[in-house]
Each structure stands twice: as structure tokens, then as C-alpha cells.
Design an enzyme around this catalytic site. Structure first.
Site, short mmCIF file in Angstrom:
data_model
loop_
_atom_site.label_atom_id
_atom_site.label_comp_id
_atom_site.label_asym_id
_atom_site.label_seq_id
_atom_site.Cartn_x
_atom_site.Cartn_y
_atom_site.Cartn_z
N ASN A 19 49.98 -31.37 -9.78
CA ASN A 19 49.70 -32.43 -8.79
C ASN A 19 49.76 -33.80 -9.44
OD1 ASN A 19 49.01 -31.58 -5.92
ND2 ASN A 19 47.91 -30.04 -7.13
N ASN A 112 40.01 -35.81 -3.67
CA ASN A 112 40.26 -34.50 -4.27
C ASN A 112 41.30 -33.76 -3.43
OD1 ASN A 112 39.84 -32.15 -5.91
ND2 ASN A 112 38.58 -31.29 -4.26
N HIS A 114 42.41 -29.85 -2.40
CA HIS A 114 41.86 -28.49 -2.42
C HIS A 114 42.84 -27.56 -1.70
CE1 HIS A 114 38.78 -25.44 -2.69
NE2 HIS A 114 39.01 -25.14 -1.42
C1 GAR Z 1 45.76 -26.97 -7.21
O1 GAR Z 1 46.15 -25.91 -6.38
C2 GAR Z 1 44.55 -27.67 -6.64
O2 GAR Z 1 44.56 -27.77 -5.25
C3 GAR Z 1 43.45 -26.77 -7.11
O3 GAR Z 1 43.81 -26.41 -8.43
C4 GAR Z 1 45.22 -26.45 -8.54
C5 GAR Z 1 45.57 -27.37 -9.69
O4 GAR Z 1 46.93 -27.28 -9.99
N1 GAR Z 1 42.19 -27.40 -7.06
C6 GAR Z 1 41.07 -26.76 -6.75
O5 GAR Z 1 41.01 -25.58 -6.52
C7 GAR Z 1 39.83 -27.65 -6.73
N2 GAR Z 1 38.77 -26.98 -6.06
P1 GAR Z 1 47.61 -28.39 -10.88
O6 GAR Z 1 46.77 -28.52 -12.14
O7 GAR Z 1 48.97 -27.84 -11.17
O8 GAR Z 1 47.65 -29.66 -10.07
#
Ligand code: GAR
Length: 207
Positions: A19, A112, A114
């Protein structure tokens, strides 16, 4: 609201940082008029730190074990963000809960992402929770952060249909592809001054 300078965002990330990369790509492609001076991680080996360096952002690792408690750790993080004059904090796969004093220090300035259609399936393993529950539509949410877990005012959401035979991995991958579109969009709305908070509802001003 007309800004004379690009919005300064800071990203907090614990892991892979895809992200974060989507945000960097949007900035570099000129689709998001923001600056990213700093990325902070609570993990030394977070790939997000490497992505930050490549972009030319300061990559800061803060070791939670070096601080007495969450409050001290959060204060250190606030210090780093203030040093870089960050105006919006974006959590991108940041896996620690922020303390109340951190949230209060930056009212309406923390977002954030999610991987669920909140308020369904907050917390860890949202995609697994969705599959176990048996929903037909999963998705992703960008929201402002309040003092709870994944409970703040919702900025935008995108649905992702659950397919027969989906595993946690296949569903997570399809949600992630949508997250990469959604997060830069939400940040752009903020940067353009188009988000207003009315009670716990985020009103998006269309132009
Ligand atoms: C993403 O899917 C994000 O939405 C999730 O972790 C992943 C991070 O991926 N976040 C959560 O679950 C927060 N509660 P990334 O490090 O590749 O962006």
C-alpha cells in the site's frame, strides 16, 4: 481549500508495504499531489523501509523494545513525524494499536486501510474472518483512526465479491488490488480539502 504547498504525509508500516508502494507510485506519477518525507516502521526488516528509501523518503525504524511502554514509543513516533512536519499520517499495514495520546495529538489527521467492509471484521485476519463467516461480499475500507480498533469514521469503501473456492490468500490478493486504488484516492480527497467530519460521518465534497 487551496494549498500553497503539497500535503506532507507520513506512513507507518510494519511489513511488505504494497500500500505504501501504491501511494509512492501515485505521487511519482503525478496522480497524488503530496510529499512523503518519512516512513516509520516498528520492524527493522520491513520491506516498507526499503521502498521508502528508494523513493527518497527518510526510512525510520523505531524499536518498540527500546521504549518502556506504548506511550513512550508513541511519543517517539510523534517526535519523528513532527520533525518532518507531517500533516497526515497514513497507516499502511501498521500492525500495532496506537495509544490514545497519539490519536489525540493528531485529531482527524490519521487514516488507516483495512481489508474488510467495516464495521464487519475489524482486527487481525479480516479476510479469514470474512470467509469463515460466509459473507458473499468482502472488501476494503479507508477510515479515520479513533481510539478504538478499526472503529473510526469511514472515508471510502470498495466491495470485493467472494468467489466459490476462494482461500484466504486468493481473497486477500483481490482485496489488495482494490486497496491499492482506494488508498491514494482517499488521500487525494483529504489533500484537496474535500473531507468534512459531521458527527461520525465523513462527508465527501464533490467538485
Ligand atoms: C493490507 O491488506 C492492509 O489492509 C492490512 O494489512 C495489509 C498490509 O499490506 N491491514 C490491516 O489488516 C490492518 N488492520 P501491505 O504491507 O502490502 O500494504
Amino acid at each position: 481549500m487551496i494549498r500553497s504547498e503539497s500535503l506532507r504525509i507520513g506512513v507507518l508500516a510494519s511489513g511488505r508495504g504494497s500500500n505504501l508502494q501504491a501511494i509512492i507510485d501515485a505521487i511519482e506519477a503525478g496522480r497524488l499531489d503530496c510529499r512523503l518525507p518519512v516512513v516509520v516502521s516498528d520492524r527493522a526488516d520491513a520491506q516498507a523501509l526499503e521502498r521508502a528509501r528508494k523513493h527518497g523518503a527518510k526510512a525510520v525504524f523505531l524499536d518498540p523494545r527500546a521504549y518502556g511502554d506504548r506511550e513512550a514509543f508513541d511519543q517517539a513516533m510523534l517526535g519523528v513525524l513532527a520533525e518532518h512536519r507531517v500533516e497526515l499520517v497514513c497507516l499502511a499495514g501498521y500492525m500495532r494499536v496506537l495509544g490514545a495520546s497519539f490519536v489525540r495529538a493528531l485529531p482527524g489527521q490519521i487514516m488507516n486501510i483495512h481489508p474488510a467492509l467495516l464495521p464487519a471484521f475489524p482486527g487481525l485476519h479480516a479476510q479469514r474472518q470474512a470467509l469463515q463467516y460466509g459473507v458473499k461480499v468482502a472488501g476494503a475500507t479507508v477510515h479515520f483512526v479513533d481510539e478504538g480498533v478499526d472503529s473510526g469514521p469511514i472515508i471510502c469503501q470498495v466491495p470485493v465479491p467472494v468467489r466459490e473456492g476462494d482461500t484466504e490468500e486468493t481473497l486477500a490478493a483481490r482485496i489488495l488490488a482494490e486497496e491499492h486504488q482506494l488508498y491514494p484516492r482517499a488521500i487525494r480527497l483529504f489533500a484537496e480539502g474535500r473531507l468534512a467530519l459531521v458527527g461520525r460521518r465523513v462527508v465527501v465534497r464533490e467538485d
